[in-house]
Scaffold this motif. Structure first.
Motif, short mmCIF file in Angstrom:
data_model
loop_
_atom_site.label_atom_id
_atom_site.label_comp_id
_atom_site.label_asym_id
_atom_site.label_seq_id
_atom_site.Cartn_x
_atom_site.Cartn_y
_atom_site.Cartn_z
N LEU A 160 1.64 4.23 -2.87
CA LEU A 160 1.29 5.45 -2.62
C LEU A 160 2.38 6.45 -2.52
N GLU A 210 -5.60 8.57 4.70
CA GLU A 210 -4.24 8.12 4.90
C GLU A 210 -3.23 9.28 4.78
N LEU A 251 0.99 -1.12 -0.23
CA LEU A 251 -0.06 0.12 0.04
C LEU A 251 0.88 1.51 -0.02
N PRO A 309 -11.48 2.66 -0.48
CA PRO A 309 -10.27 3.27 -0.75
C PRO A 309 -10.14 4.66 -1.37
N THR A 335 -2.71 4.80 -6.87
CA THR A 335 -2.55 3.84 -5.76
C THR A 335 -3.54 2.89 -5.74
N VAL A 351 -4.74 9.00 -5.69
CA VAL A 351 -5.71 8.02 -5.23
C VAL A 351 -5.80 6.75 -6.28
N ILE A 411 -7.89 6.50 1.24
CA ILE A 411 -6.49 6.94 0.86
C ILE A 411 -6.15 8.25 1.32
#
Length: 269
Positions: free
Chosen positions: A156, A217, A152, A210, A242, A239, A214
């Motif tokens: 990213l 995050e 992940l 997600p 990713t 996003v 994301i």
């Protein structure tokens, strides 16, 4: 890579609690406590506690009796922890303090947890000495430190490099940048810790939505304001990139991505 003190701006601590705690830090706290015994007569310190998920998880497991204290340098984290409405949070003590100068008497605690904190300490030797100072003889220290970025965060970081810059991408990986986990046992032994043991455990990071998760995050990380300044279109491209790199981990409408961590335990002689 330089160490990042993980100071968060604005409402990032609330985003951290809303996104990162349920996605990874609560499962990690549960996995840690499954691996490390704790007892009702323990006096417990949660070092670099963030919003206090380790302290709160211990409280839920042990009930109202033990004293449980969380300490963090980040005022926003402690504010978020102390303002949570659940009984577990309200029954713990919360302190803003530097890990190298904690406001506790010697030999106060029987267990000190530090979940994903040591990689952010500019002086880990001073931090470990201070933790040792506040532990009783026979007391235990339990450290976890990521063994490296999961797919992940690799995806990213690659997206951040493309759409923001390489420095921001590098800073996004600061939680995973600690390269001395295998040497930590020797360091701790030299400081007087004994009975050292280490294992690697895996925790699944779950992203149910997600497209929403994301950005959270990102905004729960010190790089968040820099990315936000680039505008919504840039965030959407990050996003999309990713998500596109994570198809192997798709589960229904979200993703489940394994993350590995070192778990290190030692005792004060």
């Amino acid at each position: 890579m330089r160490k990042d003190s993980f100071q968060l701006a604005g409402n990032a601590a609330e985003i951290y609690e809303d996104q990162k705690v349920p996605a990874i830090f609560r499962p990690l706290a549960e996995a840690t406590l499954d691996a490390v015994p704790i007892y009702p007569n323990d006096v417990i310190l949660d070092v670099a506690c963030g919003t206090g998920i380790v302290a709160r998880t211990v409280r839920k497991r042990l009930g109202p009796s033990p004293r449980i204290v969380g300490v963090d340098l980040n005022e926003g984290m402690i504010s978020a922890a102390s303002n949570l409405a659940d009984g577990a949070s309200q029954s713990c003590e919360w302190h803003i303090a530097d890990v190298t100068r904690m406001p506790f008497d010697p030999e106060t605690f029987s267990v000190a947890f530090c979940q994903q904190g040591i990689q952010f300490f500019p002086d880990e030797i001073a931090a470990l000495r201070e933790i040792k100072r506040v532990l009783r003889p026979g007391g235990r220290i339990v450290l976890s430190v990521w063994s490296g970025p999961s797919d992940l965060f690799k995806a990213l970081a690659a997206a951040l490099s493309r759409h923001v810059n390489e420095e921001v991408a590098s800073r996004s990986l600061a939680p995973f940048s600690y390269g001395r986990a295998t040497e930590l046992a020797d360091t701790m032994s030299n400081l007087g810790f004994t009975d050292l043991s280490a294992q690697v455990i895996a925790v699944n990071r779950k992203l149910a939505d997600p497209e929403t998760a994301i950005p959270k995050e990102i905004m729960g990380n010190p790089i968040g304001p820099i990315v936000a300044e680039r505008g919504e279109a840039v965030m959407q491209r990050i996003v999309a990139d990713t998500i596109g790199a994570l198809t192997t981990y798709r589960r229904d409408s979200g993703f489940v991505i394994p993350q590995h961590t070192h778990l290190i335990e030692a005792t004060v002689a």
